[in-house]
Design a protein around this motif. Structure first.
Motif, PDB file in Angstrom:
ATOM      1  N   VAL A 180       1.153  -1.229   0.095  1.00 40.23           N
ATOM      2  CA  VAL A 180       0.193  -0.221  -0.027  1.00 40.23           C
ATOM      3  C   VAL A 180       0.575   0.922   0.372  1.00 40.23           C
ATOM      4  CG1 VAL A 180      -1.499   1.399   1.291  1.00 40.23           C
ATOM      5  CG2 VAL A 180      -1.996  -1.259   1.019  1.00 40.23           C
ATOM      6  N   ALA A 181       2.167   1.368   0.491  1.00 41.36           N
ATOM      7  CA  ALA A 181       3.093   2.214   0.750  1.00 41.36           C
ATOM      8  C   ALA A 181       3.243   2.780   0.215  1.00 41.36           C
ATOM      9  CB  ALA A 181       3.686   2.306   1.509  1.00 41.36           C
ATOM     10  N   ALA A 182       4.059   1.288  -1.093  1.00 39.37           N
ATOM     11  CA  ALA A 182       4.511   1.504  -2.282  1.00 39.37           C
ATOM     12  C   ALA A 182       3.902   2.386  -3.391  1.00 39.37           C
ATOM     13  CB  ALA A 182       5.485  -0.027  -2.827  1.00 39.37           C
TER      14      ALA A 182
ATOM     15  N   GLY B 291       1.682   4.486  -3.319  1.00 41.10           N
ATOM     16  CA  GLY B 291       1.358   5.863  -2.884  1.00 41.10           C
ATOM     17  C   GLY B 291      -0.249   5.546  -3.406  1.00 41.10           C
ATOM     18  N   ILE B 292      -1.161   4.852  -2.685  1.00 42.47           N
ATOM     19  CA  ILE B 292      -1.914   5.359  -2.397  1.00 42.47           C
ATOM     20  C   ILE B 292      -3.127   6.171  -1.364  1.00 42.47           C
ATOM     21  CG2 ILE B 292      -4.465   4.486  -1.876  1.00 42.47           C
ATOM     22  CD1 ILE B 292      -3.318   1.410  -2.994  1.00 42.47           C
ATOM     23  N   GLU B 293      -3.827   6.933  -1.455  1.00 42.53           N
ATOM     24  CA  GLU B 293      -3.591   8.330  -0.555  1.00 42.53           C
ATOM     25  C   GLU B 293      -5.806   7.875  -0.304  1.00 42.53           C
ATOM     26  OE1 GLU B 293      -3.162  12.064  -2.178  1.00 42.53           O
ATOM     27  OE2 GLU B 293      -1.144  10.775  -2.886  1.00 42.53           O
ATOM     28  N   ARG B 294      -5.622   6.446   0.278  1.00 43.61           N
ATOM     29  CA  ARG B 294      -7.305   6.279   0.503  1.00 43.61           C
ATOM     30  C   ARG B 294      -6.848   5.775   1.892  1.00 43.61           C
ATOM     31  NH1 ARG B 294     -11.504   5.868  -2.728  1.00 43.61           N
ATOM     32  NH2 ARG B 294     -10.312   6.050  -5.192  1.00 43.61           N
ATOM     33  N   LEU B 295      -7.813   5.744   3.167  1.00 43.71           N
ATOM     34  CA  LEU B 295      -7.140   4.490   4.098  1.00 43.71           C
ATOM     35  C   LEU B 295      -7.515   3.518   3.827  1.00 43.71           C
ATOM     36  CD1 LEU B 295      -7.641   5.729   7.055  1.00 43.71           C
ATOM     37  CD2 LEU B 295      -9.741   5.254   7.241  1.00 43.71           C
ATOM     38  N   LEU B 296      -6.782   2.462   4.598  1.00 46.23           N
ATOM     39  CA  LEU B 296      -6.326   1.412   5.124  1.00 46.23           C
ATOM     40  C   LEU B 296      -7.298   0.597   5.949  1.00 46.23           C
ATOM     41  CD1 LEU B 296      -5.346  -1.701   3.806  1.00 46.23           C
ATOM     42  CD2 LEU B 296      -3.243  -1.020   5.202  1.00 46.23           C
ATOM     43  N   VAL B 297      -8.352  -0.176   5.460  1.00 47.45           N
ATOM     44  CA  VAL B 297      -9.518  -0.355   6.809  1.00 47.45           C
ATOM     45  C   VAL B 297      -8.922  -1.961   7.341  1.00 47.45           C
ATOM     46  CG1 VAL B 297     -11.736  -0.601   8.192  1.00 47.45           C
ATOM     47  CG2 VAL B 297     -11.040   1.429   6.468  1.00 47.45           C
ATOM     48  N   LEU B 298      -8.242  -2.416   8.878  1.00 42.66           N
ATOM     49  CA  LEU B 298      -8.670  -3.585   8.357  1.00 42.66           C
ATOM     50  C   LEU B 298      -9.618  -4.365   9.626  1.00 42.66           C
ATOM     51  CD1 LEU B 298      -4.903  -3.473   9.947  1.00 42.66           C
ATOM     52  CD2 LEU B 298      -5.154  -3.632   7.464  1.00 42.66           C
TER      53      LEU B 298
ATOM     54  N   ARG C  40       4.722  -1.647  14.058  1.00 46.84           N
ATOM     55  CA  ARG C  40       6.135  -0.761  13.610  1.00 46.84           C
ATOM     56  C   ARG C  40       6.788  -1.245  12.172  1.00 46.84           C
ATOM     57  NH1 ARG C  40       9.448  -5.841  14.832  1.00 46.84           N
ATOM     58  NH2 ARG C  40       9.586  -6.122  12.650  1.00 46.84           N
ATOM     59  N   ARG C  41       5.708  -2.411  11.931  1.00 44.46           N
ATOM     60  CA  ARG C  41       5.745  -2.651  10.354  1.00 44.46           C
ATOM     61  C   ARG C  41       5.058  -1.108   9.756  1.00 44.46           C
ATOM     62  NH1 ARG C  41       8.129  -7.344   8.003  1.00 44.46           N
ATOM     63  NH2 ARG C  41       8.262  -6.861   6.378  1.00 44.46           N
ATOM     64  N   ALA C  42       3.902  -1.364   9.889  1.00 43.64           N
ATOM     65  CA  ALA C  42       2.691   0.035   9.521  1.00 43.64           C
ATOM     66  C   ALA C  42       4.254   1.283   9.206  1.00 43.64           C
ATOM     67  CB  ALA C  42       1.555   0.024  10.386  1.00 43.64           C
ATOM     68  N   ARG C  43       4.821   0.881  11.034  1.00 42.67           N
ATOM     69  CA  ARG C  43       5.182   2.616  10.484  1.00 42.67           C
ATOM     70  C   ARG C  43       6.324   2.795   9.654  1.00 42.67           C
ATOM     71  NH1 ARG C  43       4.973   2.134  16.911  1.00 42.67           N
ATOM     72  NH2 ARG C  43       3.234   2.983  17.870  1.00 42.67           N
ATOM     73  N   GLU C  44       7.016   1.384   9.718  1.00 43.30           N
ATOM     74  CA  GLU C  44       8.279   1.966   9.209  1.00 43.30           C
ATOM     75  C   GLU C  44       7.509   1.595   7.186  1.00 43.30           C
ATOM     76  OE1 GLU C  44      11.379  -1.695  11.516  1.00 43.30           O
ATOM     77  OE2 GLU C  44       9.889  -2.526   8.869  1.00 43.30           O
TER      78      GLU C  44
ATOM     79  N   GLY D 277       5.463   4.064   6.760  1.00 44.55           N
ATOM     80  CA  GLY D 277       4.792   5.613   6.668  1.00 44.55           C
ATOM     81  C   GLY D 277       3.301   5.752   7.261  1.00 44.55           C
ATOM     82  N   LEU D 278       2.626   4.518   7.418  1.00 43.13           N
ATOM     83  CA  LEU D 278       1.305   4.484   7.614  1.00 43.13           C
ATOM     84  C   LEU D 278       0.922   4.543   9.229  1.00 43.13           C
ATOM     85  CD1 LEU D 278       0.104   0.503   6.016  1.00 43.13           C
ATOM     86  CD2 LEU D 278       0.281   3.173   5.411  1.00 43.13           C
ATOM     87  N   SER D 279      -0.278   5.712   9.090  1.00 44.10           N
ATOM     88  CA  SER D 279       0.094   6.463  10.663  1.00 44.10           C
ATOM     89  C   SER D 279      -1.513   6.434  11.120  1.00 44.10           C
ATOM     90  CB  SER D 279      -0.349   7.943   9.826  1.00 44.10           C
ATOM     91  OG  SER D 279      -0.735   8.768  10.755  1.00 44.10           O
ATOM     92  N   TRP D 280      -1.529   5.700  11.890  1.00 47.18           N
ATOM     93  CA  TRP D 280      -2.993   5.033  12.489  1.00 47.18           C
ATOM     94  C   TRP D 280      -4.002   6.170  12.607  1.00 47.18           C
ATOM     95  CZ3 TRP D 280      -4.424   0.240  13.345  1.00 47.18           C
ATOM     96  CH2 TRP D 280      -5.436  -0.324  14.137  1.00 47.18           C
TER      97      TRP D 280
END
Length: 181
Positions: free
Chosen positions: A59-61, A63-70, A90-94, A96-99
């Motif tokens: 998702v980070a690669a 560049g999707i500018e949409r919310l990822l909902v789990l 940790r993987r989400a932060r790496e 570049g995803l922000s809660w």
């Protein structure tokens, strides 16, 4: 037939049903703070084979500018002290995803809430490395016309072929393959 060395007529294949909701169940609408509609939905618990690490990186690669909902068991992991939760944060932060800004985990949701979320999704993604007999979320998304991006593994190919669906396939071990879809 190959596994059990028997005549083909002795075996019956019983495919999964298209829905896991019983007739007459609640059709109430449920609202979540997920930034409106048009989010990317991943309905999978956080066990390692569900492959959230590749999901986050892909998702980070992209560049999707949409919310990822789990959704699914333990996806509300941001404050959990469990080892898996810590690793996923940790993987989400790496990646570049922000809660709360680019990523939200709702945990387990009931069927009515799930279908409400599915109907509002821009697309559904299933990054799984292994499944026993297919995936209800993928099947349900296809039946509802929600664009679906799916791990290219044999069990998923078999399920999609059986129902005549159309999905985008990606190598579940390669975040760039997911990003390209």
């Amino acid at each position: 037939v190959q596994i059990f060395k028997c005549e083909p007529g002795r075996l019956n294949v019983i495919p999964l049903s298209g829905q896991h909701v019983r007739e007459g169940e609640s059709t109430r609408k449920t609202s979540f703070a997920v930034g409106g509609s048009g989010y990317l939905l991943c309905p999978a618990n956080t066990t390692p084979h569900k492959n959230h690490e590749v999901l986050f990186a892909g998702v980070a690669a992209a560049g999707i500018e949409r919310l990822l909902v789990l959704t699914g068991g333990e996806t509300d992991f941001w404050t959990s002290k469990g080892l898996r939760a810590i690793a996923l944060r940790r993987r989400a932060r790496e990646a570049g995803l922000s809660w709360g800004r680019s990523l939200v985990g709702l945990g387990y949701v009931d069927d009515a809430a799930y279908f409400d979320l599915l109907d509002g999704a821009w697309a559904l993604v299933m990054p799984t490395l292994a499944e026993g007999g297919g995936s209800f979320p993928v099947l349900e998304a296809m039946l509802r016309g929600v664009p679906t991006v799916v791990s290219d593994i044999p069990v998923m190919r078999e399920m999609v072929e059986r129902v005549g669906g159309s999905v985008l396939w990606f190598d579940p071990r390669d975040p760039n393959a997911l990003a390209s879809q």
